[in-house]
Design an enzyme around this catalytic site. Structure first.
Site, short mmCIF file in Angstrom:
data_model
loop_
_atom_site.label_atom_id
_atom_site.label_comp_id
_atom_site.label_asym_id
_atom_site.label_seq_id
_atom_site.Cartn_x
_atom_site.Cartn_y
_atom_site.Cartn_z
CE LYS A 10 -6.44 15.29 56.68
NZ LYS A 10 -6.15 15.45 55.24
NE ARG A 33 0.31 23.49 52.35
CZ ARG A 33 -0.23 23.21 51.17
NH1 ARG A 33 -0.36 24.16 50.25
NH2 ARG A 33 -0.65 22.00 50.90
#
Length: 509
Positions: A294, A368
């Site tokens: 990130k 997920r």
């Protein structure tokens, strides 16, 4: 915080440090404000023309009004009378409580609960009063070496002015609001804690501590060996890049469910009794993004990536406080997503607990990957409904901002129940599409599916990915990436969607 009911007929004679008076933008005064205005020879109406518009959430403090026992009357803006809703009421109560905190008073009386609005009962308004006060007085200081005691809110007592005929409903609402406020505050504190303290192990310890506090909650914290034995290859692939061991937290709440009178109809359905409700919370205690790292500028906020897990724990605490007559399971897969020589790489293929294989095209789409195994694990409980809560996608923030959480479900009844609960609680969600056509974006040449579907409809394809593991039961997904925390000067966890989840469970109970 101490709460009480004030059924005094003459509110202007109530001796309290601060007293609220609701004002609508169209110049209409609430019943309490009108009473205070008449007692003070029109002091409030005189100000409406020049100094106070009544805009929603605004306040103005008046001091030492003649004929009024309270030394401070806080005018609270309610907006247009025709637009007054439960959500506006909660905002007004929060504004009043926040003003009381700024005034440094120890006690206050709210009259806003007495203002009726079409979509809320006295009980719901009382609940909102207590919850809004808890939000206003919340103060995180766990990370400070020497917390300044004087910086902490002094508001310790709130009384709610209401008619005698409504006092029982108000009492019940305040009780629920107190429990809700505690659950939200607990979730906020967990979210605000730094990642070096709030680790997967720490979350497991907090769950165990809760189980010791409430006999209605049982907790089992599975370690890496047990997770491996379950075949949760997708979950473990995210965890392997970190030195912090993963945990899989299983909570079981069972309230006392009252026995129903036997009937011929009931007898026919005994063999098909409804199963428990399952809440699944994403517990990434720090998300670096992994190899798909990130940007550095706001990476510190990735400690909030476990707010889904925090919301499950906060909801369980509130349920236990209230003793709701339900059976609820909580599942929290928790780990860190870090960069190391062991970490997932783009192009890796992993096998989930369901047996389906996943090509990892982006290691920052890790939520997920841990949720899918938890959703498969949920099947064993034969649930009546499964709701997963996750700070899942930046795409949901782009779509909905910080106002609504994203709601995805193909089950209309479950979706409508959650939307209704959100509106009641002032913790709203917006239903997003989940068409099968979006599934095409998850195709992979090397596995059963890819973990991302490209930039278009990113929050939708993330939900589509999860839906492949939730076919055995009614399922809904809440993407709280935009609502779980705030950035900037107000940086911190919000505790959402604990209010929505608690309201949903209250409605089920």
């Amino acid at each position: 915080m101490e709460y009480s009911i004030n059924t005094s007929v003459s509110i202007h004679q109530t001796k309290t440090a601060a007293l609220s008076a609701g004002i609508f933008t169209d110049g209409v005064l609430s019943p309490a404000a009108d009473m205070i205005d008449r007692a003070s020879s029109g002091a409030i109406r005189a100000l409406l023309k020049s100094e106070f518009t009544g805009k929603t959430g605004t306040t103005l403090v008046l001091r030492n009004l003649p004929g009024v026992a309270s030394p401070r009357v806080v005018l609270v803006g309610l907006g247009k009378q025709s637009d007054y809703t439960a959500r506006v009421h909660a905002r007004a109560e929060q504004a009043f409580a926040a003003t009381c905190v700024q005034l440094r008073v120890a006690e206050a009386t709210s009259t806003l609960i007495s203002i009726s609005c079409p979509e809320s009962s006295v009980r719901e308004r009382a609940r909102a009063t207590a919850a809004a006060t808890a939000d206003a007085v919340y103060h995180y200081d766990a990370g400070f070496g020497k917390p300044d005691a004087d910086a902490r809110p002094k508001l310790k007592k709130i009384s709610a002015w209401i008619g005698k005929s409504d006092s029982a409903s108000a009492e019940q609402g305040l009780k629920e609001g107190v429990a809700l406020g505690e659950g939200v505050s607990f979730a906020r504190t967990l979210g605000n804690m730094p990642g070096n303290i709030c680790t997967p192990t720490y979350l497991g310890e907090m769950a165990k501590k809760m189980a010791k506090q409430f006999k209605s909650i049982k907790v089992n914290v599975l370690d890496q060996k047990q997770i491996t034995a379950l075949g949760m290859g997708s979950f473990l692939s995210v965890a392997k890049g970190s030195d912090q061991p993963p945990k899989f937290i299983v909570l079981h709440y069972k309230g006392k469910i009252p026995a129903k009178a036997p009937s011929k109809t009931a007898a026919k359905h005994d063999a098909h009794a409804k199963g428990p409700i399952v809440l699944v919370g994403k517990g990434i205690t720090f998300d670096s993004g992994g190899v798909s790292i990130k940007p550095a500028a706001t990476m510190d906020e990735m400690k909030f990536d476990m707010c889904g897990a925090a919301s499950v724990l906060g909801t369980f605490q509130t349920m236990a406080r209230l003793g709701l007559p339900l059976e609820v399971i909580g599942l929290i897969p928790t780990c860190e997503n870090m960069v190391s020589g062991r970490a997932n790489k783009p192009g890796d293929v992993v096998t989930s607990m369901s047996g389906q294989t996943i090509e990892i095209l982006n290691t920052d789409a890790e939520g997920r990957l841990i949720l899918c195994d938890a959703l498969t694990y949920a099947e064993r409980f034969k649930p009546s409904a499964v709701i997963d809560i996750a700070t899942l996608t930046g795409a949901c923030v782009v779509a909905l901002g910080a106002v609504n959480s994203g709601l995805f479900s193909k089950n209309d009844a479950l979706a409508e129940a959650l939307l209704k609960a959100g509106k009641q609680a002032g913790d709203t969600a917006w239903r997003m599409p989940l068409d099968d056509a979006y599934q095409e974006q998850l195709k992979s040449n090397f596995a059963d599916m890819a973990n991302i579907g490209g930039q278009p409809a990113g929050s939708v394809t993330a939900a589509c990915f999860l839906s492949r593991f939730a076919k055995a039961y009614p399922w809904a997904h809440l993407d709280i990436a935009g609502t779980a925390w705030k950035g900037g000067a107000a940086k911190g966890s919000t505790g959402r969607p604990v209010p929505l989840l608690v309201q949903y469970l209250l409605n089920q109970a």
